[in-house]
Design an enzyme around this catalytic site. Sequence first.
Site, PDB file in Angstrom:
ATOM      1  N   HIS A   1      -5.505   3.149  -5.167  1.00 18.01           N
ATOM      2  CA  HIS A   1      -5.900   2.979  -3.594  1.00 18.01           C
ATOM      3  C   HIS A   1      -6.750   3.552  -3.352  1.00 18.01           C
ATOM      4  O   HIS A   1      -6.525   4.019  -2.112  1.00 18.01           O
ATOM      5  CB  HIS A   1      -4.978   2.491  -2.813  1.00 18.01           C
ATOM      6  CG  HIS A   1      -4.638   2.735  -1.718  1.00 18.01           C
ATOM      7  ND1 HIS A   1      -5.742   1.403  -1.025  1.00 18.01           N
ATOM      8  CD2 HIS A   1      -4.289   3.063  -0.745  1.00 18.01           C
ATOM      9  CE1 HIS A   1      -5.306   1.944   0.216  1.00 18.01           C
ATOM     10  NE2 HIS A   1      -4.269   2.163   0.652  1.00 18.01           N
TER      11      HIS A   1
ATOM     12  N   ASP B   1       0.900  -1.165   0.291  1.00 14.75           N
ATOM     13  CA  ASP B   1      -0.008  -0.352   0.150  1.00 14.75           C
ATOM     14  C   ASP B   1       1.048   0.956  -0.011  1.00 14.75           C
ATOM     15  O   ASP B   1       1.137   1.644   0.613  1.00 14.75           O
ATOM     16  CB  ASP B   1      -1.225   0.115   1.332  1.00 14.75           C
ATOM     17  CG  ASP B   1      -2.084  -0.880   1.228  1.00 14.75           C
ATOM     18  OD1 ASP B   1      -3.215  -0.665   1.604  1.00 14.75           O
ATOM     19  OD2 ASP B   1      -2.067  -1.425   0.332  1.00 14.75           O
TER      20      ASP B   1
ATOM     21  N   HIS C   1      -8.734   8.793  -1.464  1.00 18.68           N
ATOM     22  CA  HIS C   1      -8.452   7.580   0.470  1.00 18.68           C
ATOM     23  C   HIS C   1      -9.437   8.400   1.707  1.00 18.68           C
ATOM     24  O   HIS C   1      -8.923   8.066   2.504  1.00 18.68           O
ATOM     25  CB  HIS C   1      -7.084   7.881   1.650  1.00 18.68           C
ATOM     26  CG  HIS C   1      -6.995   6.669   1.740  1.00 18.68           C
ATOM     27  ND1 HIS C   1      -7.114   6.523   3.087  1.00 18.68           N
ATOM     28  CD2 HIS C   1      -5.382   5.635   1.900  1.00 18.68           C
ATOM     29  CE1 HIS C   1      -6.547   5.373   3.813  1.00 18.68           C
ATOM     30  NE2 HIS C   1      -5.677   4.881   3.088  1.00 18.68           N
TER      31      HIS C   1
ATOM     32  N   HIS D   1       2.943  -2.463   4.302  1.00 22.10           N
ATOM     33  CA  HIS D   1       3.354  -0.606   3.567  1.00 22.10           C
ATOM     34  C   HIS D   1       4.934  -0.349   3.907  1.00 22.10           C
ATOM     35  O   HIS D   1       5.738  -0.462   4.109  1.00 22.10           O
ATOM     36  CB  HIS D   1       2.954  -0.612   5.591  1.00 22.10           C
ATOM     37  CG  HIS D   1       1.167  -0.758   5.349  1.00 22.10           C
ATOM     38  ND1 HIS D   1       0.708  -1.089   5.659  1.00 22.10           N
ATOM     39  CD2 HIS D   1       0.307   0.283   5.127  1.00 22.10           C
ATOM     40  CE1 HIS D   1      -0.742  -1.661   6.072  1.00 22.10           C
ATOM     41  NE2 HIS D   1      -0.760   0.140   5.949  1.00 22.10           N
TER      42      HIS D   1
END
Length: 362
Positions: A235, A184, A239, A332
Amino acid sequence: MKMKRSTALVLAAVLVLTAGMTGCTGGCSTSNDNMISSSYPSTSSSLPGSSSGSSNSSSMDGSSGSSDMDDLPGSLPDGIVDGDLDGDNIPDDLPDNESSLPGENSEDLPGSSSNSSSSSVAAAMGTDFGEIGALSSKSLDWGPGGPRDEKNRSQGAILYNQKYGKYDALFLAEDKPVVYMTFDEGYENGLTPAFLATLKEKGVKGLFFVTYDFANRQPELIQQIIAEGHVLGNHSWSHKNYSTLSPKEAAEDLMKLHDYVKENFGYEMKYFRFPSGNFNEQTLAVVQSMGYKSVFWSYAYKDWLTDDQPEAAASEEKLVKAVCPGNIYLLHAVSSTNAQIMGSFIDRVRDAGFTWGDPGTL
């Protein structure tokens, strides 16, 4: 006459009882090959992939349960209890000094008007927002969670595959000795080049889920990810928690980033990861209607706090012990710990008999 009437009453009762045993109206908890239970089983012995003679809560090293369940973001599927997962542990992928990302409003779209994404939404046609709006809007967080079966697979992931697979949602890949690397990328913390160098050295392809913030600020890294054969995933533009958005708002947010990447990098994304793993049935349907597959993960750990990084050796052990058929790892890319252990982690998973798969085949 009384005997005939009694006989008729008995026959009627038998017919009613038979109908009740063979028929089912809404909310049935029993399942068969063509029907998924409306509620999760409360014990691991009844979960898919398990047997009554095996301990489904044991991990690969023989210990009971998952040693780091309290580190995982999100929550468990209903009816599965293992560890203490707290919504406060959900990663937000945002820089510490930013509560929101640039471009959250339509007027922030570069070179476009407030209606800029309407053509993209319309192009995915067949989308019936009224029909999607009739689906459940209950907010769900993905951990992952639940006990593990004899193959070390999260049974929560197995259940969610069954429950939401009809929306092209994937929590665990095929039951083969193949695992997948995903990252991510809410923002860049100076470490992505190191991850890319290690992946290139080890011959592993990754799936990088990026936000608009990352794509806008790091165009050279986006180009490098694409050029080196990795997969670029969506993604979201802003967000935001997608469970707080209407179906149309979710579609517009997703397609803003889709169009931005396509126009600026000539790349068409097809995989989506929900911000913080939060979703509902409506947004799953929206993502599918936009031509995307929702890719969640089978394993994650608390690696996203840049000012509170976990110890390297312990983190590597967690990652290696989590290996299982079809595992989709979430790391991450802001984590210095992950950058430090990446090479050894890749090698040890291979030594355990697993292959690193191409995420472009998910």
